[in-house]
Enzyme design. Structure first.
Site, PDB file in Angstrom:
ATOM      1  N   TRP A  77       0.833  -1.213   0.000  1.00  0.00           N
ATOM      2  CA  TRP A  77       0.000   0.000   0.000  1.00  0.00           C
ATOM      3  C   TRP A  77       0.857   1.248   0.000  1.00  0.00           C
ATOM      4  O   TRP A  77       0.575   2.207  -0.717  1.00  0.00           O
ATOM      5  CB  TRP A  77      -0.964  -0.003   1.191  1.00  0.00           C
ATOM      6  CG  TRP A  77      -1.918  -1.148   1.122  1.00  0.00           C
ATOM      7  CD1 TRP A  77      -2.044  -2.168   2.025  1.00  0.00           C
ATOM      8  CD2 TRP A  77      -2.876  -1.435   0.083  1.00  0.00           C
ATOM      9  NE1 TRP A  77      -3.013  -3.057   1.605  1.00  0.00           N
ATOM     10  CE2 TRP A  77      -3.530  -2.636   0.433  1.00  0.00           C
ATOM     11  CE3 TRP A  77      -3.239  -0.792  -1.101  1.00  0.00           C
ATOM     12  CZ2 TRP A  77      -4.530  -3.207  -0.360  1.00  0.00           C
ATOM     13  CZ3 TRP A  77      -4.231  -1.358  -1.899  1.00  0.00           C
ATOM     14  CH2 TRP A  77      -4.855  -2.544  -1.516  1.00  0.00           C
ATOM     15  N   ASP A 131      -1.586   6.910   6.487  1.00  0.00           N
ATOM     16  CA  ASP A 131      -2.604   5.938   6.092  1.00  0.00           C
ATOM     17  C   ASP A 131      -2.810   5.013   7.289  1.00  0.00           C
ATOM     18  O   ASP A 131      -1.913   4.254   7.652  1.00  0.00           O
ATOM     19  CB  ASP A 131      -2.094   5.154   4.870  1.00  0.00           C
ATOM     20  CG  ASP A 131      -3.056   4.047   4.425  1.00  0.00           C
ATOM     21  OD1 ASP A 131      -4.054   3.801   5.128  1.00  0.00           O
ATOM     22  OD2 ASP A 131      -2.780   3.425   3.373  1.00  0.00           O
ATOM     23  N   LYS A 179     -11.754  -1.975   6.958  1.00  0.00           N
ATOM     24  CA  LYS A 179     -10.961  -2.805   7.857  1.00  0.00           C
ATOM     25  C   LYS A 179     -11.536  -2.749   9.279  1.00  0.00           C
ATOM     26  O   LYS A 179     -11.887  -3.757   9.845  1.00  0.00           O
ATOM     27  CB  LYS A 179      -9.493  -2.365   7.886  1.00  0.00           C
ATOM     28  CG  LYS A 179      -8.648  -2.368   6.605  1.00  0.00           C
ATOM     29  CD  LYS A 179      -9.065  -3.204   5.487  1.00  0.00           C
ATOM     30  CE  LYS A 179      -8.196  -3.360   4.266  1.00  0.00           C
ATOM     31  NZ  LYS A 179      -7.372  -2.310   3.736  1.00  0.00           N
TER      32      LYS A 179
HETATM   33  C1  LIG Z   1      -6.764  -1.931   2.352  1.00  0.00           C
HETATM   34  C2  LIG Z   1      -5.760  -0.857   2.407  1.00  0.00           C
HETATM   35  C3  LIG Z   1      -5.690   0.152   1.439  1.00  0.00           C
HETATM   36  C4  LIG Z   1      -6.563   0.170   0.200  1.00  0.00           C
HETATM   37  O1  LIG Z   1      -7.823   0.567   0.498  1.00  0.00           O
HETATM   38  P1  LIG Z   1      -8.931   0.765  -0.655  1.00  0.00           P
HETATM   39  O2  LIG Z   1     -10.037   1.381   0.122  1.00  0.00           O
HETATM   40  O3  LIG Z   1      -9.238  -0.585  -1.204  1.00  0.00           O
HETATM   41  O4  LIG Z   1      -8.372   1.678  -1.678  1.00  0.00           O
HETATM   42  C5  LIG Z   1      -4.744   1.154   1.597  1.00  0.00           C
HETATM   43  N1  LIG Z   1      -3.913   1.160   2.649  1.00  0.00           N
HETATM   44  C6  LIG Z   1      -3.933   0.204   3.598  1.00  0.00           C
HETATM   45  C7  LIG Z   1      -2.991   0.264   4.748  1.00  0.00           C
HETATM   46  C8  LIG Z   1      -4.859  -0.834   3.502  1.00  0.00           C
HETATM   47  O5  LIG Z   1      -4.897  -1.791   4.450  1.00  0.00           O
END
Ligand SMILES: *Cc1c(COP(=O)(O)O)cnc(C)c1O
Length: 353
Positions: free
Chosen positions: A99, A163, A187
């Protein structure tokens, strides 16, 4: 048989959140119509957005001067919006996995990037030093695929953007150290479809380039997430999860449960001769716990997966880029699910000795 949901995302949500969402889909807030069919500008839905923003502020102790907004497009859309809105000449990216790499790739479209990286993604970089001329530094606090996690709030001397898709609300963060925190909701918060952004108001509007309206944070801050139609159903579910977290001890309560679950599983991984953890101890995530069969029992990978599946475990296959196993132990996963996985690991050991 009881199912134990270890999926990495979309992932388990509290039962009450699913139930309340179903109820609202049938009859939202006593209006007699479905949540799926009501105007996002109705006073009933407006209240959901305002209350959800307030709960974000309360649970994360967000100081004055920050806005909370709900957007579409997933965390991946933020990868582009961040450099669009904040990168003038140069940014720093701490590259700790898939990511983080995706985020970095987008930044390179807008300017220079200082990349900070360890030798591999099973370790986190140490003694991080950020160039002082970076407009901001981007960090991925929990690496969902590799199972590493930063557990401290850094101060690098330049604006910090994080993030927190997969560890938001699982530990206390000092929001004042961040200029922006964001994540996909699927998540730890809601069904897929909504992205939360916590942004410090005074970092907005500083780049010279024109920004398309929908990609400009200011648009959404100024309109309170109502510039266009927001993802109504996931926002409602997120609101219910926020209420559930508040009733269950808030962030401290979530953290205590997360540590208890992670300790239980990591202790078994370290004890059981059939398994081995893939991440060095001090970098281990309390949300995504990765392990493989030990060298000696390498050929038993599929046997264990089949055995655990028979016992009700779902979603423990490791990400396709890493292999092995991954148990995601998000906030709403009950301790009994981790205990069931540990029991399956112990039974497997006995059967195969
Ligand atoms: C799942 C995830 C993403 C991607 O998320 P989307 O909503 O599918 O774009 C980005 N960063 C992290 C740390 C993730 O776990």
């Amino acid at each position: 048989m009881k199912k134990h949901n270890f999926y990495a995302g979309p992932s388990i949500l509290p039962d009450v959140v699913i139930e309340e969402t179903i109820k609202a889909l049938k009859n939202f807030a006593g209006t007699g119509i479905s949540l799926a069919s009501i105007s996002h500008r109705s006073k009933e839905f407006d209240k959901v957005v305002l209350d959800a923003q307030d709960l974000f502020k309360e649970l994360l102790e967000i100081p004055e001067g920050y806005s909370v907004i709900f957007l579409g497009g997933g965390a991946s859309m933020q990868f582009a919006m961040i450099p669009y809105n904040f990168l003038k000449k140069k940014a720093a990216y701490i590259n700790t996995g898939t990511w983080a790499s995706n985020a970095l790739k987008e930044a390179k479209l807008f300017g220079d990037v200082q990349e900070i990286k360890a030798d591999d993604f099973f370790h986190l970089p140490k003694n991080i030093s950020i160039d002082k001329d970076a407009d901001y530094v981007h960090i991925t606090t929990n690496n969902t695929i590799y199972g590493t996690e930063f557990k401290e709030d850094f101060d690098f001397g330049v604006p910090l953007i994080a993030d927190m898709s997969s560890d938001i609300f699982s530990r206390k963060v000092d929001v004042s150290k961040y200029d922006m925190i964001y994540g996909g909701a699927q998540k730890n918060l809601a069904p897929a479809g909504v992205t939360f952004v916590i942004v410090k108001d005074d970092i907005l509007g500083k780049v010279e380039r024109p920004i398309p309206t929908m990609l400009n944070y200011k648009t959404h801050v100024d309109k309170g997430s109502m510039f266009n139609t927001p993802p109504v159903i996931p926002i409602y579910s997120a609101y219910q999860t926020l209420l559930w977290m508040k009733e269950n001890g808030g962030v401290d309560g979530m953290h205590k449960r997360a540590v208890e679950k992670a300790d239980l599983l990591y202790n078994e991984i370290d004890r059981n001769p059939f398994f081995v953890g893939t991440v060095e101890k001090e970098s281990r995530s309390i949300m995504n716990i990765c392990f493989v069969m030990s060298e000696q029992y390498k050929d038993k990978d599929k046997d264990f997966l089949d055995f655990a599946t028979q016992k009700g475990m779902i979603g423990i296959k490791g990400h396709r880029s890493v292999g092995g196993f991954r148990a995601s132990t998000y906030n709403s996963l009950p301790l009994e699910s981790v205990a069931a996985l540990v029991e399956a690991m112990q039974e497997f050991e006995k059967m195969n000795k």
